[in-house]
Design a protein around this motif. Structure first.
Motif, PDB file in Angstrom:
ATOM      1  N   UNK B 203      -0.499  -4.153  -0.076  1.00  0.00           N
ATOM      2  CA  UNK B 203      -0.165  -3.942  -1.478  1.00  0.00           C
ATOM      3  C   UNK B 203      -0.184  -2.431  -1.708  1.00  0.00           C
ATOM      4  N   UNK B 204      -0.797  -1.969  -2.819  1.00  0.00           N
ATOM      5  CA  UNK B 204      -0.708  -0.517  -3.005  1.00  0.00           C
ATOM      6  C   UNK B 204      -1.884   0.241  -2.387  1.00  0.00           C
ATOM      7  N   UNK B 205      -2.740  -0.445  -1.646  1.00  0.00           N
ATOM      8  CA  UNK B 205      -3.793   0.268  -0.930  1.00  0.00           C
ATOM      9  C   UNK B 205      -3.250   0.801   0.393  1.00  0.00           C
ATOM     10  N   UNK B 206      -3.568   2.053   0.676  1.00  0.00           N
ATOM     11  CA  UNK B 206      -3.239   2.573   1.998  1.00  0.00           C
ATOM     12  C   UNK B 206      -4.470   3.290   2.517  1.00  0.00           C
ATOM     13  N   UNK B 207      -4.635   3.234   3.817  1.00  0.00           N
ATOM     14  CA  UNK B 207      -5.801   3.911   4.387  1.00  0.00           C
ATOM     15  C   UNK B 207      -5.404   4.754   5.578  1.00  0.00           C
ATOM     16  N   UNK B 239     -10.569  -2.095   7.630  1.00  0.00           N
ATOM     17  CA  UNK B 239     -11.112  -1.377   6.472  1.00  0.00           C
ATOM     18  C   UNK B 239     -10.211  -1.599   5.255  1.00  0.00           C
ATOM     19  N   UNK B 240      -8.907  -1.638   5.477  1.00  0.00           N
ATOM     20  CA  UNK B 240      -7.974  -1.888   4.373  1.00  0.00           C
ATOM     21  C   UNK B 240      -8.232  -3.271   3.763  1.00  0.00           C
ATOM     22  N   UNK B 241      -8.421  -4.259   4.630  1.00  0.00           N
ATOM     23  CA  UNK B 241      -8.685  -5.611   4.123  1.00  0.00           C
ATOM     24  C   UNK B 241     -10.014  -5.667   3.385  1.00  0.00           C
ATOM     25  N   UNK B 242     -11.008  -4.941   3.894  1.00  0.00           N
ATOM     26  CA  UNK B 242     -12.304  -4.914   3.211  1.00  0.00           C
ATOM     27  C   UNK B 242     -12.133  -4.299   1.816  1.00  0.00           C
ATOM     28  N   UNK B 300      -8.664   6.486   1.065  1.00  0.00           N
ATOM     29  CA  UNK B 300      -8.042   5.286   0.526  1.00  0.00           C
ATOM     30  C   UNK B 300      -7.127   5.710  -0.618  1.00  0.00           C
ATOM     31  N   UNK B 301      -5.844   5.446  -0.471  1.00  0.00           N
ATOM     32  CA  UNK B 301      -4.906   5.747  -1.546  1.00  0.00           C
ATOM     33  C   UNK B 301      -4.658   4.492  -2.363  1.00  0.00           C
ATOM     34  N   UNK B 302      -4.485   4.655  -3.665  1.00  0.00           N
ATOM     35  CA  UNK B 302      -4.133   3.522  -4.516  1.00  0.00           C
ATOM     36  C   UNK B 302      -3.363   4.068  -5.710  1.00  0.00           C
ATOM     37  N   UNK B 303      -2.772   3.184  -6.488  1.00  0.00           N
ATOM     38  CA  UNK B 303      -1.977   3.628  -7.617  1.00  0.00           C
ATOM     39  C   UNK B 303      -2.868   4.398  -8.585  1.00  0.00           C
ATOM     40  N   UNK B 304      -2.545   5.681  -8.779  1.00  0.00           N
ATOM     41  CA  UNK B 304      -3.289   6.470  -9.751  1.00  0.00           C
ATOM     42  C   UNK B 304      -4.499   7.184  -9.210  1.00  0.00           C
TER      43      UNK B 304
END
Lengths: 501, 364
Positions: B203-207, B239-242, B300-304
């Motif tokens: 989704x919008x999480x990136x690591x 880690x992304x799934x966590x 960890x990147x996310x929207x905003x």
């Protein structure tokens, strides 16, 4: 004259040059191997009842004694082992079921010894437990499926009851009766000092030990010996004993000779009577009945104590554990076929049940496949012999381990496997007052603390080597294990790779 | 034939870097590419990648799926699968620039999609969970197809190669984002395909992550109970799934998530106030299988916004700095200086201490 078909199993060798005739051996051997002939002024040895417990050897001040296997054996036979023949002689003489004690000694595979542990090299650093924190604390009990916030946004931190262990090793159930008062006292004091738990076993809890309740698991077995409201409330957790690794499918058996006044009062049975637990719980004929007992015990104790269900590792263990995980129980204890006992029919001890390593791996996988692993914690027992076994059990998926035999060895047990006779020269598996007092609970407690402290140090060293600084990050971490000399099927069941892969 | 990443587990060392504008000012990918050049030695040419946030403003309401296809066959199978699940409002090849260091490119396509309304309603899931399951399904079951980016108004670009070459290959100078993260990889084994490169996204999480976690299999076996499938066997994936599990499903805050994955030691917890103690002990009891041990530095990147975090012993380097409205984070100060030579407030966050940067209200 009646022919004795059995030659003595052991031979006692006394070095005449060293012997000072102090007669300590005569006093120490409860099996009557030594007598002193006043007229000839000599020590007479009759090995017929020698069990090779090494008490005389250990205490002889001049090291004049040696016990060894009697080399006057039967003619060698690849099919009929000497042991098999001896057992037939015994049964032909008595017509009885053969009794044994302690864990299955036969040559089945020991999977612990075919599993190796990982260590960090280059790509990530090992961690030095002498210089960095290294955590071995675990909490046993049901974990909530999701976090709940209160109206003000703060987290609702209420949890189902948990057992807090500073080291993931607990003392397994050994009843008062099968073992002595001083053994229980040593275990209770050690559990308290170590921040872990000991287990009352199925014989009730002696009134002197209620003060160790915070570090006690009280057991409810099919005989319900010594079970009453105060008893249930005395412990930190309640364990329902459904089975025992040494004798799956049958109940406990305490010979009447071990039921003296104190044991009688604690068990709430008449003095001198055999305490025989029924094979099943007669209120549990199926899984839904277990649920009722779990809930009943919770009701009786106000939902303040976690309920452990102890089962023997048998063929269908994964499905059984899955049922228990949905029964309301908080913790499942699995006891492997090598687990010890104070008395069990030899045939059952040596032929029934499965290895804990395979049972544990299957149960952990099954519970994860069904997404219910957080419903329960897992305790593995049934021959955990060292800190390395603990590490391997945790990496396979256990939350903690039970040790029984290892604890008794720390107290002096030499594994002569004769507990059922009640004449333990080391003062452990006996109720004879003069034998019981041979184990000083102050010394015993200290030796148990030493053992677990040593294991804890070793656990930390091995964890550090793997680059892990909390035991929780090892739980179920099967990549940290590799098998050697195992078949693909065995590897698949254990869920590990072969060394070199 | 040697095994592809996912069939085996490959430990890696790495370089990471990130820049974010708190006012939402757009930056092309040029600066973030430059930041990776001084850290060239931290990679070995076997993986590099970037994530940009705010790059698809014209399609910001649609999930942007970036997908690698091994061949036309896997593409057909995947598109056939997608057709029934989502509405595709636009699809195209991702434009690339021929770059000497980048070889063996798979088919790389981009789809802007929305869940099919009737299928979504029938599934009784929210749209994020719905898309997540589609992504996991494709990555697990469609051979040769791999969704490597699936968020809204963001995108991941990655390949086997050095990161600076990867950035040029994907023409990141032509994208504008308010936040960029970057990764250069030093795997100890040949990954064999592009899916193993980072960032890893869901989704919008990136690591992006530098380290090799020792808790990997404990974390993996726990998180897989909740529908995730670790197909790549990499730390970053788990880690992304966590992060997704704790933030989206368990509704923890970023700070709370940091207290789970880089939990303070019990000895530290003892020194906290009673209220803090209670919460931290709760996390360590309930989420003990999500504690991540061993070295890591992650962004960890996310929207905003974004969050940077080190393992609790700080076994990997990580530096933060500020310049104007920008916050810069990297494995090395040199990378920060490459983006902003006059960066200020250089800091080295302590192990387990999260650095959380959010855009000002309404800035994205």
């Amino acid at each position: 004259m009646k022919i004795n078909y059995l030659s003595p199993e052991f031979e006692v060798v006394r070095n005449e040059d060293r012997c000072i005739k102090c007669l300590l051996c005569v006093k120490q051997c409860a099996n009557g191997v030594y007598t002193y002939d006043e007229t000839k002024q000599t020590i007479v040895i009759d090995e017929t009842n020698c069990v090779n417990c090494q008490r005389c050897v250990a205490l002889c001040p001049t090291r004049a004694l040696k016990v060894r296997k009697n080399d006057c054996g039967l003619r060698e036979n690849g099919n009929w082992s000497e042991n098999t023949i001896r057992e037939i002689f015994k049964q032909a003489g008595s017509g009885g079921i053969l009794l044994s004690s302690m864990g299955n000694p036969e040559k089945y595979p020991v999977y612990w010894d075919k599993i190796l542990i990982n260590a960090s090299q280059v790509t990530n650093p090992s961690i030095d437990p002498l210089r960095e924190p290294m955590e071995t604390r675990v909490f046993l009990g049901k974990k909530p499926p999701s976090m709940v916030r209160k109206e003000d946004g703060s987290i609702d931190c209420s949890l189902p009851p948990q057992l807090k262990l500073d080291v993931p090793v607990m003392f397994a159930a050994m009843s008062y009766g099968s073992v002595s008062y001083n053994v229980h006292k040593s275990l209770a004091k050690a559990a308290q000092a170590l921040g872990t738990y000991y287990n009352s076993g199925e014989g009730g809890l002696h009134e002197d030990f209620y003060c160790y309740g915070e570090n006690t698991v009280v057991q409810v077995a099919s005989g319900r010996f010594g079970v009453h409201k105060n008893y249930l409330e005395a412990g930190a957790a309640i364990e329902i004993k459904m089975g025992q690794g040494a004798k799956p499918g049958i109940g406990g058996h305490l010979p009447g000779v071990k039921v003296g006044p104190d044991v009688s009062r604690t068990r709430m049975i008449p003095e001198g009577t055999d305490a025989i637990s029924p094979a099943p719980h007669h209120d549990i004929y199926s899984i839904e009945d277990l649920r009722q007992l779990v809930i009943s015990l919770k009701e009786a104790t106000g939902y303040q104590k976690p309920i452990i269900v102890k089962v023997a590792a048998v063929h269908n263990i994964a499905a059984i554990a899955s049922g228990i995980a949905r029964s309301g129980a908080d913790i499942i204890a699995i006891d492997g076929f090598r687990g010890g006992t104070g008395a069990a029919p030899t045939r059952i001890r040596d032929n029934v049940g499965i290895p804990i390593e395979l049972a544990l791996a299957s149960v952990d996988r099954q519970l994860r496949d069904e997404g219910i692993r957080t419903n329960v914690s897992l305790i593995a027992g049934g021959s955990i012999r060292s800190s390395a076994d603990v590490i391997k059990a945790i990496a396979l998926g256990a939350d903690a381990c039970y040790i029984g035999t290892a604890a008794l060895i720390a107290l002096g047990c030499h594994l002569c496997r004769s507990c059922q006779k009640g004449k333990c020269n080391w003062g452990i598996a006996t109720q004879v007052p003069e034998l019981v007092e041979r184990l000083d609970p102050e010394v015993g407690y200290q030796r148990l603390v030493n053992l677990i402290t040593a294991w804890k140090r070793e656990i930390k060293e091995m964890m550090g080597g793997m680059g892990i600084n909390s035991i929780e990050a090892l739980r179920g971490n099967r990549l940290m294990l590799r098998g050697v000399g195992l078949t693909q099927k065995e590897l698949d069941i254990l869920g590990i790779k072969h060394a070199g892969e | 034939m040697s095994k592809l990443e996912g069939q085996i587990r490959i430990p890696s060392g790495c370089a990471i870097s990130a820049v974010i504008s708190k006012t939402g000012e757009k930056m092309t990918g040029e600066k973030i590419i430059e930041s990776m050049i001084p850290m060239h030695e931290r990679s070995n040419g076997l993986g590099g990648g970037f994530a940009g946030y705010g790059i698809y403003p014209e399609y910001k309401d649609f999930f942007a799926l970036h997908i690698f296809f091994r061949d036309a066959l896997s593409r057909r199978e995947c598109e056939e699968y997608l057709k029934d699940k989502v509405e595709i409002v636009k699809q195209e090849s991702i434009h690339v620039r021929k770059t000497p260091g980048i070889k063996d490119a798979p088919l790389i396509r981009r789809y802007f999609v929305a869940p099919m309304p009737c299928a979504l309603a029938a599934s009784q899931l929210d749209e994020n969970e719905y898309i997540m399951r589609i992504v996991i399904q494709i990555n697990t079951d469609i051979a040769g197809a791999y969704v490597f980016s699936s968020g809204k108004n963001m995108g991941i670009f990655k390949a086997v190669g050095y990161p600076e070459d990867v950035g040029r290959f994907y023409r990141l100078d032509e994208y504008e984002a308010y936040c960029w993260t970057a990764h250069g990889r030093y795997p100890t084994n040949t990954p064999g395909w592009w899916g193993g490169a980072h960032p890893f996204g869901l989704l919008d999480y990136s690591i992006v992550h530098n380290g090799e976690i020792s808790s990997y299999d404990a974390n993996r076996r726990f998180i897989e109970m909740f529908g995730y499938r670790c197909t790549l066997q990499t730390d970053t994936e788990v880690i992304t799934y966590i992060a997704d599990f704790l933030l989206r499903k368990q509704k923890l805050t970023l700070q709370e998530m940091a207290s789970v994955i880089a939990a303070p030691f019990w000895s530290e917890i003892e020194r906290k106030t009673d209220a803090e103690k209670e919460v931290l002990a709760y996390f360590r009891t309930v989420y003990s299988s999500l504690l991540v041990t061993g070295p890591f530095s992650i962004i960890l990147g996310f929207t905003g916004g974004l969050m940077a975090l080190n393992d609790r012993l700080k076994l990997r380097s990580m530096v933060t700095a500020e310049k104007g409205d920008k916050v810069l984070i990297a494995s090395e100060e040199a990378a920060i200086r490459a983006m902003e030579p006059d960066a200020e407030n250089i800091a080295y966050p302590a192990g387990g201490e999260p650095v959380i940067v959010r855009l000002k209200e309404g800035a994205y």
